[in-house]
Write a protein that holds these residues in place. Sequence first.
Motif, PDB file in Angstrom:
ATOM      1  N   LYS A  64       5.439  -6.294   3.145  1.00 52.19           N
ATOM      2  CA  LYS A  64       6.892  -6.355   3.682  1.00 52.19           C
ATOM      3  C   LYS A  64       7.907  -7.004   2.923  1.00 52.19           C
ATOM      4  O   LYS A  64       8.935  -7.635   3.259  1.00 52.19           O
ATOM      5  N   MET A  77      11.441   1.466   8.386  1.00 55.49           N
ATOM      6  CA  MET A  77      12.947   0.967   7.855  1.00 55.49           C
ATOM      7  C   MET A  77      13.754   0.404   8.923  1.00 55.49           C
ATOM      8  O   MET A  77      14.492   1.017   9.821  1.00 55.49           O
ATOM      9  N   GLY A 129       9.221  -5.404   0.179  1.00 59.37           N
ATOM     10  CA  GLY A 129      10.357  -4.323  -0.522  1.00 59.37           C
ATOM     11  C   GLY A 129       9.549  -3.430  -1.481  1.00 59.37           C
ATOM     12  O   GLY A 129      10.261  -2.766  -2.288  1.00 59.37           O
ATOM     13  N   TYR A 188      13.788  -9.915  -3.642  1.00 57.23           N
ATOM     14  CA  TYR A 188      14.215  -8.995  -2.762  1.00 57.23           C
ATOM     15  C   TYR A 188      15.752  -9.564  -2.440  1.00 57.23           C
ATOM     16  O   TYR A 188      16.886  -8.706  -2.451  1.00 57.23           O
TER      17      TYR A 188
END
Length: 290
Positions: A46, A251, A48, A188
Amino acid sequence: SVSPTSILELEVIHEIPLYRPFVEKWAQVESFQARPDDLLISTYPKSGTTWISEIVDMIYNNGDEEKCKRDAIFNRVPFMEMSCPGLLSGTEQLDTVPSHRTHLPVQLLPVSFWEQDCKMIYLARNAKDVAVSYYHFYQMAKMHPDPGTWDEFLGKFMAGKVAYGSWYDHVKGWWEKKKAYRILYMFYEDMKKDPKREIEKVLQFLGKDLKEEVVNKILHHTSFQEMKKNPTANYEMMPTWAMDHSVSPFMRKGMSGDWKNYFTVAQNEIFDAHYKEQMKGSTFKCQMEI
Ligand SMILES: Nc1ncnc2c1ncn2[C@@H]1O[C@H](COP(=O)(O)OS(=O)(=O)O)[C@@H](OP(=O)(O)O)[C@H]1O
């Protein structure tokens, strides 16, 4: 009532909790032979992964969006340790592609990646947003045990009792490895702030020179809005028995600082104190919001 997901449990391999089908095929992962020109994308879940994978595939294909729509992202940049009855396993796909992704902590990475001195991109995301994103992913991706309430899940995350173990150990482990190996360590939050600059860092790391108009195309194609509506990037090509986007889309929000909508003041205080303790002695720094 007991839902089918709530009876699933994680296995533990070398002290890291992991999905049972992955553990059953562990020998294939461990003996995987990397080639010197393989590129490895490594992340804690989680953080990216899909975003940086799409960027890398666009770079390899010189910004050709149509070529990048040839297949789903999970086939274009296969997931090394993945194994699931009914789907091609990660190690079976790896022979045919130039780049792979993994969520493995350094101590579980197949040794051939170190021996071959492969280039690696590590992408880190702040722990609070990762926890929130993971909580939603636990619910929509069916290989997970029941996450329980948000408070319960946050406790498990802090204790490293989630798939892939401790976020703290993961980011620190890779942070240390970058001193001796060819690792581009990215964040990220930096990608959210200035994605063009971060794409240019990747280009430089890969020794690629692309025209500015091509870089702008990559920038556009890999924005959250574009990836969310792109079926080859948004995981909607996964069978619904594996992922249910009606529970929570893969998403989901694609932002930094969403944790503020989930953490209570008390949870945040406990988390911050625990974080300080866990990260003591490390020079790793990460922005909790942008
Ligand atoms: N282009 C782009 N821009 C910004 N954010 C993006 C993008 N693509 C994916 N995402 C967000 O990344 C989160 C999913 O992380 P991963 O791809 O690492 O997931 S996985 O571990 O491979 O399952 C997940 O985060 P949350 O929205 O916070 O849940 C995705 O929305």
